[in-house]
Write a protein that holds these residues in place. Structure first.
Motif, short mmCIF file in Angstrom:
data_model
loop_
_atom_site.label_atom_id
_atom_site.label_comp_id
_atom_site.label_asym_id
_atom_site.label_seq_id
_atom_site.Cartn_x
_atom_site.Cartn_y
_atom_site.Cartn_z
N LEU A 1 -8.12 -11.99 0.00
CA LEU A 1 -7.23 -10.67 0.56
C LEU A 1 -6.01 -11.35 0.85
O LEU A 1 -5.81 -12.27 1.48
CB LEU A 1 -8.11 -10.07 1.48
CG LEU A 1 -9.46 -9.53 1.24
CD1 LEU A 1 -10.02 -8.93 2.47
CD2 LEU A 1 -9.20 -8.40 0.26
N HIS A 2 -4.78 -10.21 0.56
CA HIS A 2 -3.38 -10.88 1.07
C HIS A 2 -3.10 -9.77 2.13
O HIS A 2 -2.93 -8.66 1.80
CB HIS A 2 -2.39 -10.65 -0.17
CG HIS A 2 -2.48 -11.77 -1.20
ND1 HIS A 2 -1.63 -12.44 -1.74
CD2 HIS A 2 -3.72 -12.28 -1.68
CE1 HIS A 2 -1.86 -13.49 -2.55
NE2 HIS A 2 -3.31 -13.27 -2.44
N ILE B 1 -6.81 -14.54 3.20
CA ILE B 1 -8.28 -14.57 3.68
C ILE B 1 -9.31 -14.47 2.43
O ILE B 1 -9.34 -13.44 1.76
CB ILE B 1 -8.60 -13.51 4.62
CG1 ILE B 1 -7.59 -13.37 5.88
CG2 ILE B 1 -10.06 -13.82 5.33
CD1 ILE B 1 -8.00 -12.56 6.95
N PRO B 2 -10.06 -15.45 2.09
CA PRO B 2 -11.13 -15.18 1.34
C PRO B 2 -12.15 -14.15 1.78
O PRO B 2 -12.53 -13.71 2.72
CB PRO B 2 -11.78 -16.43 1.31
CG PRO B 2 -11.60 -17.31 2.53
CD PRO B 2 -10.28 -16.57 2.87
N PHE B 3 -12.60 -13.29 0.55
CA PHE B 3 -13.58 -12.24 1.11
C PHE B 3 -14.68 -11.97 0.11
O PHE B 3 -14.27 -12.35 -1.28
CB PHE B 3 -12.41 -10.98 1.08
CG PHE B 3 -13.40 -9.64 1.28
CD1 PHE B 3 -14.19 -9.67 2.77
CD2 PHE B 3 -13.57 -8.71 0.52
CE1 PHE B 3 -14.95 -8.61 2.95
CE2 PHE B 3 -14.30 -7.48 0.77
CZ PHE B 3 -14.93 -7.37 2.06
N ASN C 1 -5.45 -6.56 -2.75
CA ASN C 1 -6.64 -6.93 -3.39
C ASN C 1 -7.77 -6.14 -2.87
O ASN C 1 -8.95 -6.36 -3.40
CB ASN C 1 -6.78 -8.61 -3.28
CG ASN C 1 -5.90 -9.22 -4.29
OD1 ASN C 1 -5.29 -8.49 -5.28
ND2 ASN C 1 -5.73 -10.45 -4.02
N LEU C 2 -7.43 -5.41 -1.87
CA LEU C 2 -8.76 -4.84 -1.19
C LEU C 2 -9.37 -3.74 -2.04
O LEU C 2 -10.54 -3.29 -2.18
CB LEU C 2 -8.35 -4.30 0.06
CG LEU C 2 -9.46 -3.84 1.13
CD1 LEU C 2 -10.30 -4.98 1.46
CD2 LEU C 2 -8.60 -3.26 2.34
N ASP C 3 -8.17 -3.08 -2.87
CA ASP C 3 -8.64 -2.16 -3.85
C ASP C 3 -9.75 -2.59 -4.68
O ASP C 3 -10.60 -1.92 -5.50
CB ASP C 3 -7.33 -1.27 -4.32
CG ASP C 3 -6.48 -2.48 -5.10
OD1 ASP C 3 -6.91 -3.68 -4.53
OD2 ASP C 3 -5.91 -1.83 -5.89
#
Lengths: 212, 494
Positions: free
Chosen positions: B122-123, B141-143, B95-97
């Motif tokens: 984020l995973h 983690i929520p981002f 999910n960072l992408d």
């Protein structure tokens, strides 16, 4: 940069266990999410969270919306409202900037106090300490049947009541707090006028009854 | 070995007695038992190692790991501190992408420039490096990526069919005495966001007797029709001075004030001493009352001239107030709905220099810059509140009776000046921040360089090749300043 300091004093005593405390957490998250979409609020509003149960703790210091991160909260213990008011007084003194020749200070703070119970400590002592330093608007919220709005009314002229402390009502309360912060940040930015009473905040939803 | 044997006997419920003790004593030296015990010990070690490995993963999963929020269009960098989890390795972050960021597993760090605002979970895909055949696990983690504040502002045109509609921006360039003037006024972002009107206004005019005047007003954001208040205040103020007789009198008084040798030749206007009946009778007509003595010293005489000049200015200002009162009555609106500040500079070039007569109510400054910043002076007093937000308006009757009223006026003379600047707080709050910086040469130097193009956007106001100067100034007014989104009006005589 003149900030609009917003302090949320949240009751995390044992009676908030379960649905209410989860609703409060959600409420804060939704509030932050919504305020981040508001260009005026994101630049102006700074939020701090003080919780009170057997003791009062500032779990989030006065923080800008862009950096704000919610801390997990759990319900336990009794209702030290007085300690929370005293802690707020300390924080107002250290975190809010006064106007001097060198700089324009912060706008008057906006303070929301939400409790579902009756203070178990000497609230008058904390209140008199707060009274000496506070110039902002305090809005009290008595959540549910167990809350005593008579004490909140001695603390501020602006008191609302939630008939029930269920997640629906608590969520509505936070929506209203969100709208109030939005309105105030727009108002101070545009007119330089600060809010002084409930009548200048957006009308509360039907779940919220104005009692003072 | 003995401990292990005893534990085993316990486990199998073998009661302790003499026979058992004798058996144990014999087995203590049995090679086979010895080897088996070592195996048991080693198996236990392996089991506990596996347990620790899995526990570290679970602990990592549960740990409160806070990663700072990112901001759209701004570089972001963050390295995970895995000191507490020395065997944990983050392989990749799903999910960072979506946020336009990349993760480097070698350095356990995230970096890049996020393009859009979003809230995402984020995973973190991680392993424990001690595992022989590592199995991947996931920590969530929520981002948050905050929006670029500039993108959150909307630009809605104001409704030109509304009462007292006004253009969202205005500009002017032309001559001012033997100098030039450029003025631009831009609706603030906060008004543009709501589609509401610009509340600032400016007006200037060349006048008889070689005088010129420029007025700038900032309508109060809290007042419903302040856009009209600022318009009336500036336009009517200028109109009050479009009076040959009055300006002629002002000429004589200025001459008397600055060339006292001629003072006796100048009759002091008797009109000043007579109360003028107006609709606003609660407002005093004479702010500065001097006792006229039969014989005056030079100093007293100068004071008398000064008060005569100020009385002329005072009457104009009072007339502006009366005009606003009349307008409110006629339109059946409240006077405070027209709340506006007002500053003006009435200027004339005499043989002995430029005389600049000024007035101000509210928090807008009038500044004069001499030469190449050899001197910079603030010509008016600003009304600034203790906790912010406390200003005064021309619409307030109480300013006329207040003892500080005479201080709002100023008479100044300069051999020459390089710039005479009037601005609303939309400029001053962003560029000068506090009142005491308005006479600070360093701040002024930065401000003038900013006008000259030394700014983020590279927008330049060219005072030399000035054929496009009013457009340049209007563009310059669009500068970005966090928290300062008020209407902006800037008038520069150069």
């Amino acid at each position: 940069m003149r900030r609009l300091p917003v302090y949320l004093l949240l009751d995390t005593s044992g009676s908030m266990t379960g649905e209410p405390i989860e609703a409060v957490k959600n409420g804060v998250q939704m509030m932050m999410h919504s305020l981040r979409q508001n260009p005026q609020a994101i630049e102006t509003a700074f939020v701090s969270i003080i919780t009170f149960d057997s003791e009062a703790k500032q779990i989030v210091p006065l923080t800008d919306l862009a950096s704000f991160q919610m801390v997990d909260i759990k319900a336990s213990g009794v209702t030290s409202l007085g300690a929370a008011l005293a802690l707020l007084a300390d924080k107002l003194e250290t975190e809010v900037t006064m106007t001097t020749l060198e700089q324009k200070g912060d706008w008057k703070p906006l303070i929301f106090v939400m409790t579902d119970g009756i203070p178990t400590d000497n609230w008058q002592q904390g209140y008199s300490k707060l009274k000496a330093v506070n110039k902002g608007l305090i809005v009290g919220c008595a959540a549910g049947q167990g809350a005593d709005d008579a004490i909140l009314r001695q603390i501020t002229n602006s008191v609302v009541r939630l008939d029930s402390a269920d997640s629906e009502s608590i969520s509505k309360f936070f929506q209203w707090v969100t709208a109030s912060i939005s309105t105030t940040s727009t108002k101070v930015e545009e007119s330089g006028k600060e809010v002084t009473g409930l009548d200048q905040l957006p009308p509360p939803p039907s779940e919220l009854v104005i009692v003072a | 070995m003995e401990t292990i044997l005893k534990q085993l006997l316990d486990e199998f419920s073998v009661q302790q007695n003499k026979v058992v003790d004798n058996t144990l004593a014999k087995l203590m030296h049995n090679a086979k038992i010895n080897a088996l015990t070592k195996d048991i010990y080693s198996s236990k070690q392996q089991i506990i190692a596996i347990f620790q490995m899995y526990r570290e993963k679970e602990e990592f999963k549960e740990a409160q790991l806070v990663i700072p929020n990112a901001n759209a269009k701004k570089h972001y960098g963050y390295s995970f501190d895995l000191a507490q989890f020395s065997n944990i390795r983050i392989q990749k972050i799903k999910n960072l992408d979506k946020a336009g960021l990349t993760f480097d597993p070698e350095t356990s760090s995230i970096c890049g420039v996020p393009n859009i605002a979003l809230t995402v979970d984020l995973h973190l895909v991680f392993i424990n490096t001690l595992e022989e055949n590592p199995t991947e696990d996931i920590k969530i983690i929520p981002f948050i990526v905050n929006a670029d504040p500039k993108d959150l502002w909307l630009n809605r045109p104001s409704n030109q069919n509304d009462l007292y509609a006004k253009a969202d921006s205005d500009k002017y360039a032309g001559a001012f005495l033997d100098k030039q003037i450029v003025i631009a006024s831009q609706r603030g972002r906060s008004h543009a966001h709501e589609g509401s009107f610009r509340d600032d206004h400016f007006y200037m005019s060349a006048l008889p007797e070689a005088w010129s005047v420029v007025a700038v007003a900032d309508g109060a954001g809290s007042a419903k029709f302040s856009r009209q208040g600022s318009k009336i205040a500036t336009e009517y103020l200028v109109k009050t001075f479009d009076n040959e007789v009055l300006l002629h009198e002002l000429n004589d008084l200025c001459l008397a004030y600055y060339t006292p040798a001629l003072a006796e030749a100048v009759p002091l206007s008797p009109k000043d001493d007579q109360p003028v009946s107006e609709a606003t009778t609660n407002i005093t007509d004479e702010p500065i009352e001097e006792v006229v003595k039969a014989e005056m010293t030079a100093e007293e005489c100068s004071l008398k001239v000064k008060s005569s000049i100020i009385n002329i200015l005072y009457k104009s200002v009072r007339d502006v107030h009366a005009k606003l009162v009349e307008f409110a009555k006629q339109e059946d609106i409240l006077l405070k709905d027209l709340n506006t500040t007002l500053i003006f500079a009435l200027v004339k070039k005499f043989d002995f220099g430029y005389v600049i007569l000024t007035f101000g109510v509210g928090d807008c400054p009038i500044n004069v810059v001499i030469g190449d910043l050899e001197e910079v002076r603030l010509l008016n007093i600003l009304d600034i509140g203790e906790f912010g937000g406390g200003t005064r308006f021309i619409t307030m009757p109480e300013i006329f009776s207040h003892t500080d009223m005479p201080l709002r006026f100023a008479i100044n003379r300069f051999d020459d000046f390089s710039k005479l600047i009037l601005m609303t707080d939309g400029i001053y709050d962003a560029k000068f921040i506090t009142e005491n910086k308005l006479e600070d040469k360093g701040t002024w130097n930065t401000f003038l360089q900013d006008l000259g193009g030394q700014n983020e956007d590279g927008t330049k106001v060219d005072f030399v090749a000035d054929e496009h100067i009013k457009d340049q100034l209007l563009t310059w007014l669009d500068f970005w300043s966090k928290g300062n989104h008020d209407d902006r009006t800037l008038a520069i005589i150069y």
